[in-house]
Each structure stands twice: as structure tokens, then as C-alpha cells.
Write a protein that holds these residues in place. Structure first.
Motif: not given
Length: 302
Positions: A69, A72, A186
Motif C-alpha cells: 500500500s 502503491s 493497491p
């Protein structure tokens, strides 16, 4: 071997590598050599052999898309940008022991460590989050994904996990990606890029947000984060040593064979005692992993 064979079959649009730990390195290399785009959830692949992996991606013209995450979020913040990066801001929840004292950390249990306040993850990564080694591994991953030096990667503790990470540019502007702590976002973007697909994933309740707070990480209590930076500065196979030792002590802690603070101590010892190789080959990484695991296992019994 079965994974290595699968990535050579047609049709394969993208390979999502989500194995745990060092085991992800070989199949990821096979997928890259097969010319398949990589959605990378196995951060240890870049931690262990970042220089090798990024070179192979360039040689085979294979895109490397982040699934973590935080990475991303940085990737999304860089979309459409051509300006130089001044700093990557990598956020961390701080884990379940963020407010614990050193004395309290001496007696924490695996059951406590597995209770992450925000994310529902596997056991290994949840323990890494508790020790902040996960954030250290993500610092190393970010160095290779975005081709930035370690001194341009800043870790910021953000307990609410709403700002997933950000980029600071040379004019001082900061772009970040916000959202609920939900890994589906993500993952979906990595698989659908360059398109965004409509989803029913949870949205931010802006009126329900009470606080977004930010803190400096405590590297005296959480030594693992600092050791990741040290491994980056050393280069060579240093990060491979850190990763192998961490995999051993992480499992030992979960099985009750290692105290929480002992994990960072053994990793530090392994860094000091394992053989350093300035320009490792793939075979060197494999041997470093094997020997460091044996060393860390021996250190556990001392």
C-alpha cells in the motif's frame, strides 16, 4: 519449480508475486525473464536482490508494479510527474507496541504482536510490523522501486493508516494517496494499471475522521528500522543478510523461542558476523541466505 513453469505458459498477462520471504526471489526472476509484467507483493525480492531485479527488469523491458500500500501510494503520487523527487515519505502505523516502553517490550508475547491495530495480514508480516522491520524492508524496497538514495526516504509514523505514503517535490509540494486501510485497492490497481476499475471497497468517512497524526519513529526501541538503513548504506549483500536473519528470528519469536527485543539483537549480530560481498551474483544471494540462516539459528541458542 512448478511456479517457474507456470509463468512460461500462455496466456499470462501479469504475474502477481506474493510468496513470503526469500522464497519469492527465484520465481520472480523466472517471470521477468519470461517477459511478464510483475505485480510485486513479495517485498523481500527487492530487499534481497534489488540491484539484480531492477537490472533484469530493464534488460527484459518488464514493468515492476508495487502492491504494498505504501509503495502503491508513492507510485500513484508520481503519476504524471516529471519533476525531481526531494523526498519519499513512507508512512508506518507504528504497530501494536508504538506506545510501549522498552521495559514493556521485554515481555510482549506473540499473541500481542499479532494484534495489529489497522491491518489484517499474515503472521510473518504482522510480527515484522510490530518490530518495525516491515517498515525497514519497505525502505529498502522503495530505494529500488523508485531509484532514490536512502537519505531521501523518510519514515513517518501515522497511527491511523489513512495517508498511505507521499512524495515531496523540490518546490516543497507534497502529493499523497489517502484511503481506508484496505489492501484490495493497491492490489486491484497493480493488476488493472494503467486503468482504475470501479469498486465497492470502503470509502473514507470524512466526517467520521477525528485525527490524522504524525510522529517520528523511535529507532532506539525499534532497532530493526535503523538496521535496514544501515544495510542500504553498506550495499552488496547486506540487506540479504538482514532479511535472512529476520526470517529466522521472526519464526522463532512466533514459536516462543526468541524474545521480542532479542530479534533485533540477533539480526545485528548476524550483520556483524556474516560474510559481506560487495558485488554479489544470484548464487551469492542464495548462499548468503543459507549461511545467514544457519548463523542466526546458532545465535538463537547462545
Amino acid at each position: 519449480d512448478a511456479l517457474c513453469q507456470v509463468v512460461q505458459m500462455e496466456p499470462v498477462d501479469v504475474v502477481l508475486t506474493a510468496l513470503v520471504g526469500f522464497s519469492g526471489l527465484r520465481p520472480t526472476i523466472s517471470a521477468i525473464k519470461a517477459g511478464k509484467p510483475i505485480a510485486l507483493a513479495n517485498k523481500e525480492t527487492l530487499v534481497v536482490a534489488g540491484e539484480l531485479i531492477t537490472r533484469l527488469c530493464l534488460e527484459n523491458k518488464v514493468p515492476l508494479l508495487p502492491v504494498d500500500s505504501e509503495h502503491s501510494a508513492i507510485f500513484q503520487s508520481l503519476m504524471g510527474e516529471e519533476s525531481p523527487i526531494e523526498k519519499l515519505i513512507l508512512t508506518a502505523s507504528g504497530g501494536p507496541f508504538r506506545t510501549f516502553s522498552l521495559d514493556q517490550l521485554r515481555s510482549v508475547t506473540p499473541a500481542q504482536a499479532l494484534q495489529h491495530p489497522n491491518w489484517d495480514m499474515g503472521a510473518k508480516i504482522t510480527i515484522d510490523s510490530a518490530s518495525m522491520m516491515n517498515k525497514g524492508l519497505e525502505v529498502i524496497e522503495a530505494r529500488w522501486l523508485f531509484d532514490v538514495m536512502p537519505d531521501k526516504i523518510q519514515v513517518v509514523v501515522h497511527p491511523q493508516s489513512i495517508l498511505h505514503s507521499a512524495v515531496q517535490f523540490e518546490d516543497g509540494a507534497v502529493k499523497g494517496q489517502l484511503g481506508m486501510p484496505d489492501m484490495r485497492v493497491p492490489i486491484q490497481l497493480a493488476l488493472s494499471y494503467p486503468f482504475r476499475l470501479k469498486s465497492s471497497f470502503p470509502r473514507i468517512d470524512w466526517w467520521g475522521l477525528k485525527d490524522l497524526t504524525f510522529e517520528k519513529p523511535d529507532t532506539e526501541k525499534f532497532r530493526c528500522l535503523q538496521m535496514a538503513y544501515e544495510a542500504l548504506h553498506m550495499g552488496g549483500n547486506a540487506a540479504c543478510i538482514v532479511n535472512a536473519a529476520n526470517e529466522v528470528v521472526n519464526l522463532a519469536f512466533r514459536e516462543g523461542r526468541c524474545a521480542f527485543l532479542q530479534m533485533s539483537h540477533i539480526i545485528e549480530q548476524a550483520m556483524a558476523e556474516a560474510t559481506f560481498i560487495a558485488e554479489p551474483t544470484y548464487e551469492d544471494y542464495v548462499e548468503t541466505d543459507r549461511l545467514t540462516r544457519r548463523l542466526a539459528t546458532e545465535l538463537l541458542t547462545q
